[in-house]
Design a protein around this motif. Structure first.
Motif, PDB file in Angstrom:
ATOM      1  N   LEU A 207       0.821  -1.200   0.000  1.00  0.00           N
ATOM      2  CA  LEU A 207       0.000   0.000   0.000  1.00  0.00           C
ATOM      3  C   LEU A 207       0.860   1.256   0.000  1.00  0.00           C
ATOM      4  CD1 LEU A 207      -2.546  -1.039   2.778  1.00  0.00           C
ATOM      5  CD2 LEU A 207      -3.025  -0.845   0.326  1.00  0.00           C
ATOM      6  N   ALA A 208       0.431   2.242  -0.790  1.00  0.00           N
ATOM      7  CA  ALA A 208       1.023   3.575  -0.665  1.00  0.00           C
ATOM      8  C   ALA A 208       0.510   4.193   0.639  1.00  0.00           C
ATOM      9  CB  ALA A 208       0.619   4.437  -1.858  1.00  0.00           C
ATOM     10  N   THR A 209       1.215   5.184   1.132  1.00  0.00           N
ATOM     11  CA  THR A 209       0.862   5.780   2.431  1.00  0.00           C
ATOM     12  C   THR A 209      -0.560   6.324   2.436  1.00  0.00           C
ATOM     13  OG1 THR A 209       3.177   6.379   2.684  1.00  0.00           O
ATOM     14  CG2 THR A 209       1.609   7.433   4.172  1.00  0.00           C
ATOM     15  N   ASP A 210      -0.936   7.059   1.389  1.00  0.00           N
ATOM     16  CA  ASP A 210      -2.285   7.661   1.383  1.00  0.00           C
ATOM     17  C   ASP A 210      -3.358   6.583   1.211  1.00  0.00           C
ATOM     18  OD1 ASP A 210      -1.630   7.104  -1.237  1.00  0.00           O
ATOM     19  OD2 ASP A 210      -2.361   9.019  -2.059  1.00  0.00           O
ATOM     20  N   GLU A 211      -3.033   5.551   0.454  1.00  0.00           N
ATOM     21  CA  GLU A 211      -4.015   4.466   0.299  1.00  0.00           C
ATOM     22  C   GLU A 211      -4.226   3.750   1.632  1.00  0.00           C
ATOM     23  OE1 GLU A 211      -3.018   1.280  -2.390  1.00  0.00           O
ATOM     24  OE2 GLU A 211      -5.053   0.459  -2.314  1.00  0.00           O
ATOM     25  N   GLU A 212      -3.143   3.519   2.348  1.00  0.00           N
ATOM     26  CA  GLU A 212      -3.276   2.845   3.645  1.00  0.00           C
ATOM     27  C   GLU A 212      -4.096   3.692   4.612  1.00  0.00           C
ATOM     28  OE1 GLU A 212       0.384   2.010   5.703  1.00  0.00           O
ATOM     29  OE2 GLU A 212      -0.604   0.635   7.086  1.00  0.00           O
ATOM     30  N   ARG A 213      -3.856   4.998   4.596  1.00  0.00           N
ATOM     31  CA  ARG A 213      -4.601   5.898   5.495  1.00  0.00           C
ATOM     32  C   ARG A 213      -6.105   5.795   5.196  1.00  0.00           C
ATOM     33  NH1 ARG A 213      -1.281  10.209   4.989  1.00  0.00           N
ATOM     34  NH2 ARG A 213      -2.432  11.040   3.217  1.00  0.00           N
ATOM     35  N   CYS A 214      -6.451   5.830   3.931  1.00  0.00           N
ATOM     36  CA  CYS A 214      -7.865   5.736   3.546  1.00  0.00           C
ATOM     37  C   CYS A 214      -8.457   4.376   3.921  1.00  0.00           C
ATOM     38  CB  CYS A 214      -8.017   5.939   2.037  1.00  0.00           C
ATOM     39  SG  CYS A 214      -7.665   7.590   1.469  1.00  0.00           S
ATOM     40  N   LEU A 215      -7.727   3.306   3.628  1.00  0.00           N
ATOM     41  CA  LEU A 215      -8.287   1.978   3.874  1.00  0.00           C
ATOM     42  C   LEU A 215      -8.462   1.711   5.360  1.00  0.00           C
ATOM     43  CD1 LEU A 215      -6.469  -0.230   1.178  1.00  0.00           C
ATOM     44  CD2 LEU A 215      -8.787   0.707   1.134  1.00  0.00           C
ATOM     45  N   ARG A 216      -7.593   2.289   6.174  1.00  0.00           N
ATOM     46  CA  ARG A 216      -7.764   2.085   7.625  1.00  0.00           C
ATOM     47  C   ARG A 216      -9.040   2.775   8.101  1.00  0.00           C
ATOM     48  NH1 ARG A 216      -4.371  -1.142   9.794  1.00  0.00           N
ATOM     49  NH2 ARG A 216      -2.359  -1.468   8.798  1.00  0.00           N
ATOM     50  N   GLU A 217      -9.369   3.927   7.543  1.00  0.00           N
ATOM     51  CA  GLU A 217     -10.654   4.557   7.889  1.00  0.00           C
ATOM     52  C   GLU A 217     -11.810   3.743   7.317  1.00  0.00           C
ATOM     53  OE1 GLU A 217     -11.870   8.307   8.384  1.00  0.00           O
ATOM     54  OE2 GLU A 217      -9.980   9.148   9.101  1.00  0.00           O
ATOM     55  N   LEU A 218     -11.644   3.280   6.096  1.00  0.00           N
ATOM     56  CA  LEU A 218     -12.710   2.486   5.474  1.00  0.00           C
ATOM     57  C   LEU A 218     -12.964   1.188   6.253  1.00  0.00           C
ATOM     58  CD1 LEU A 218     -11.701   3.073   1.772  1.00  0.00           C
ATOM     59  CD2 LEU A 218     -13.989   3.533   2.709  1.00  0.00           C
ATOM     60  N   ALA A 219     -11.922   0.666   6.888  1.00  0.00           N
ATOM     61  CA  ALA A 219     -12.094  -0.564   7.672  1.00  0.00           C
ATOM     62  C   ALA A 219     -13.013  -0.335   8.864  1.00  0.00           C
ATOM     63  CB  ALA A 219     -10.732  -1.071   8.139  1.00  0.00           C
ATOM     64  N   ALA A 220     -13.044   0.905   9.351  1.00  0.00           N
ATOM     65  CA  ALA A 220     -13.958   1.230  10.461  1.00  0.00           C
ATOM     66  C   ALA A 220     -15.375   1.437   9.952  1.00  0.00           C
ATOM     67  CB  ALA A 220     -13.469   2.462  11.194  1.00  0.00           C
ATOM     68  N   GLY A 221     -15.532   1.583   8.635  1.00  0.00           N
ATOM     69  CA  GLY A 221     -16.855   1.632   8.015  1.00  0.00           C
ATOM     70  C   GLY A 221     -17.413   3.024   7.866  1.00  0.00           C
ATOM     71  N   GLY A 222     -18.278   3.199   6.853  1.00  0.00           N
ATOM     72  CA  GLY A 222     -19.074   4.406   6.697  1.00  0.00           C
ATOM     73  C   GLY A 222     -18.291   5.678   6.424  1.00  0.00           C
ATOM     74  N   VAL A 223     -17.311   5.636   5.546  1.00  0.00           N
ATOM     75  CA  VAL A 223     -16.509   6.823   5.233  1.00  0.00           C
ATOM     76  C   VAL A 223     -17.077   7.491   3.972  1.00  0.00           C
ATOM     77  CG1 VAL A 223     -14.204   7.704   4.765  1.00  0.00           C
ATOM     78  CG2 VAL A 223     -14.489   5.663   6.180  1.00  0.00           C
ATOM     79  N   THR A 224     -17.365   8.776   4.080  1.00  0.00           N
ATOM     80  CA  THR A 224     -17.921   9.465   2.912  1.00  0.00           C
ATOM     81  C   THR A 224     -16.826   9.763   1.894  1.00  0.00           C
ATOM     82  OG1 THR A 224     -17.573  11.652   3.856  1.00  0.00           O
ATOM     83  CG2 THR A 224     -19.684  10.566   4.340  1.00  0.00           C
ATOM     84  N   LEU A 225     -17.254   9.969   0.655  1.00  0.00           N
ATOM     85  CA  LEU A 225     -16.280  10.332  -0.371  1.00  0.00           C
ATOM     86  C   LEU A 225     -15.635  11.676  -0.048  1.00  0.00           C
ATOM     87  CD1 LEU A 225     -17.777   9.184  -3.781  1.00  0.00           C
ATOM     88  CD2 LEU A 225     -16.444   7.930  -2.102  1.00  0.00           C
ATOM     89  N   ALA A 226     -16.417  12.555   0.569  1.00  0.00           N
ATOM     90  CA  ALA A 226     -15.852  13.844   0.953  1.00  0.00           C
ATOM     91  C   ALA A 226     -14.703  13.652   1.938  1.00  0.00           C
ATOM     92  CB  ALA A 226     -16.943  14.724   1.575  1.00  0.00           C
ATOM     93  N   ARG A 227     -14.897  12.760   2.902  1.00  0.00           N
ATOM     94  CA  ARG A 227     -13.844  12.485   3.886  1.00  0.00           C
ATOM     95  C   ARG A 227     -12.608  11.866   3.206  1.00  0.00           C
ATOM     96  NH1 ARG A 227     -10.560  13.622   7.866  1.00  0.00           N
ATOM     97  NH2 ARG A 227      -9.828  11.790   9.022  1.00  0.00           N
ATOM     98  N   LEU A 228     -12.849  10.978   2.260  1.00  0.00           N
ATOM     99  CA  LEU A 228     -11.712  10.385   1.545  1.00  0.00           C
ATOM    100  C   LEU A 228     -10.949  11.466   0.784  1.00  0.00           C
ATOM    101  CD1 LEU A 228     -13.342   7.092   0.168  1.00  0.00           C
ATOM    102  CD2 LEU A 228     -11.626   7.282   1.986  1.00  0.00           C
TER     103      LEU A 228
END
Lengths: 262, 272
Positions: A207-228
């Motif tokens: 994973l690239a750093t920014d991808e990992e950051r996003c996926l860790r939030e996505l793992a908690a569920g319910g992340v809006t596209l705006a937040r991404l």
């Protein structure tokens, strides 16, 4: 001669003898087992218990070798045999499913002497265990690119996504990806790795750093596209990541969650 | 008369044959699956099972019920088994007349029981509890054994028949296991088969074993041997037409070889 034990006594003694790491004969010592097991001209009590002891150990060893083929190949048959012996002593199987047998093996490997001879061995086991886990994890309908475009364009503040259940995010030594392929590699920095199932096939990649950051939030569920978008800070890059995740079947649509910590 | 249908002649469904079975058609009548292999939450195993179930009868065969253990019954396991049975709607659910662990441990092996009145009462009570939990009767399979407990007071066939009678459950008669145990302990396998209550037999297992010199080992790693085919013929004459199943779990052959074993079971039963 001793009396034949009750059922609980029979089973406790049987288990102690067939699971004894020193072997049945050593565990029995000089005890006469004729009160427990009827010997015959072909096989004595110890030899008969040995049949069960062998079946116990080799079934479990073969199961672990099937779940951790790269680990087994990396250390070789003799070391793997010894690792399994030590592991079963520390973690005798308790779950009804053999699938669970290796759950503690990655951490156990990390504390084992073999880790010093084979750096990143525990991380290699963590990667293999994650692949076992996602193989039959729950199914989910992944978000397709079309739906991402429609939903994201219509309501970026409320259109939300989550990581699919059959995905895991790991932090591993960078050498593990080469070791998994069977290539030589020296230990390196720690990197993010995702393991996921697309259809019925299990994959992993770094994973690239920014991808990992996003996926860790996505793992908690319910992340809006705006937040991404906030996390990535770059619209073309977010579009590229969403495209990649859609192609990999990595995210699913979900309800947006409250984010008081943002 | 049996209360379950004669499904014909089937084979154990193994991962190596998933593709061939889904591709179809096959000449087997039904499939048996290992329950624990399909207790995951998703992925290919459940997908394959549901596809197979659309086209064939399926029976669930477990290895972890541990009906003879003195540990408490595993309620989580039973819940998962019931959930799977609700999903698959199997022809029946079966497991083994044995124990697999004690003290919270699980050997993942089919361990032998002493054939005593104490063990009999213990097993019967647990079968009744399991049947109550699952909301269905189950069948229990005789296992291959490699030792004989000195405290046993009943021959195995009497123990098996008595469990089935008292708990009102079915019998999965493994003819290969009868043969393996007969050789290992020196009893007459036909005497065993003659004592099994025919009206309790829901299914027959056939498999290959390995001759280790001092004993036979139930390995499911080869074709059914001639002696076991002979015993199957003998058993069929006694118990009539019940579903047969070929088990092959090690050194798994190509589909055609496995299917041929099932077709042979059909031919042997027709002869009998």
């Amino acid at each position: 001669m001793q009396r034949f034990p009750d059922l609980r006594g029979v089973q406790s003694l049987f288990w102690r003898l067939v699971a004894a790491p020193e072997g049945v004969a050593a565990a029995v010592g000089s005890e006469d087992l004729s009160y427990l097991i009827r010997p015959d001209a072909r096989l004595g009590a110890v030899e008969r218990l040995d049949i069960y002891a062998d079946m116990y150990f080799y079934r479990l060893r073969d199961c672990l070798a099937e779940d951790f083929p790269k680990l087994a190949a990396r250390v070789g048959a003799a070391h793997f045999h010894n690792l399994v012996t030590d592991y079963l002593l520390a973690h005798p199987p308790r779950h009804f499913s053999l699938r669970e047998l290796g759950r503690a093996l990655p951490d156990f490997t990390g504390s084992h002497a073999l880790e010093r001879s084979f750096p990143a061995l525990a991380d290699l086991a963590r990667l293999e265990w994650a692949r076992v886990e996602v193989f039959d994890d729950a199914d989910a309908a992944p978000l397709c690119w079309q739906r991402l475009l429609e939903g994201g364009a219509a309501a970026p503040e409320s259109f939300a996504a989550t990581l699919i259940p059959s995905a895991r995010l790991l932090r591993l030594d960078a050498s593990v990806l080469a070791l998994w392929r069977g290539d030589p590699a020296e230990p390196g920095e720690r990197i993010g790795v995702r393991v996921w199932r697309k259809g019925f096939a299990v994959h992993h990649r770094s994973l690239a750093t920014d991808e990992e950051r996003c996926l860790r939030e996505l793992a908690a569920g319910g992340v809006t596209l705006a937040r991404l978008g906030e996390l990535v800070g770059n619209a073309p890059r977010l579009a590229a990541l969403l495209d990649l995740w859609a192609r990999d079947g990595l995210i699913a649509e979900s309800e947006a969650r409250d984010t008081p910590d943002r | 008369m049996n209360s379950v249908p004669d499904l014909g002649h089937g084979v154990g469904l193994r991962r190596e044959h998933f593709g061939r079975v889904l591709e179809g058609p096959t000449r087997v009548d039904w499939f048996e699956v290992i329950s624990e292999n399909f207790m995951g939450k998703g992925g290919r195993p459940l997908h394959v099972l549901e596809r197979v179930r659309r086209d064939y009868p399926v029976a669930l065969h477990g290895v972890s019920l541990s009906i003879g253990s003195t540990d408490p019954l595993d309620r989580d396991y039973l819940d998962r088994l019931r959930e799977l049975a609700d999903r698959v709607e199997p022809a029946w659910v079966s497991d083994h007349l044995c124990w697999t662990g004690v003290g919270g441990h699980n050997a993942h092996d089919l361990l032998p029981l002493p054939y005593t009145e104490e063990a009999l009462e213990h097993v019967v009570a647990r079968v009744e509890a399991v049947q109550e939990h699952l909301g269905r009767r189950i069948a229990l399979e005789n296992v291959s054994t490699y030792l004989h407990f000195a405290g046993s007071t009943l021959p195995e066939w009497e123990f098996l028949a008595e469990v089935a009678h008292r708990a009102d459950c079915g019998i999965l008669l493994d003819v290969n296991n009868v043969y393996v145990s007969a050789v290992n302990h020196g009893f007459d396998p036909e005497k065993y088969l003659a004592a099994v209550p025919a009206d309790r037999v829901w299914q027959v297992h056939l498999a290959g074993h390995t001759d280790c010199g001092s004993h036979l080992l139930d390995t499911h790693s080869r074709r059914v041997c001639d002696e076991v085919w002979g015993l199957y013929r003998f058993a069929t004459r006694r118990i009539g037409a019940v579903a047969s199943l070929i088990e092959w779990d090690e050194e798994i052959p190509d589909w055609d070889t496995l299917e041929a074993e099932s077709l042979r079971a059909r031919a042997v039963r027709q002869e009998a």
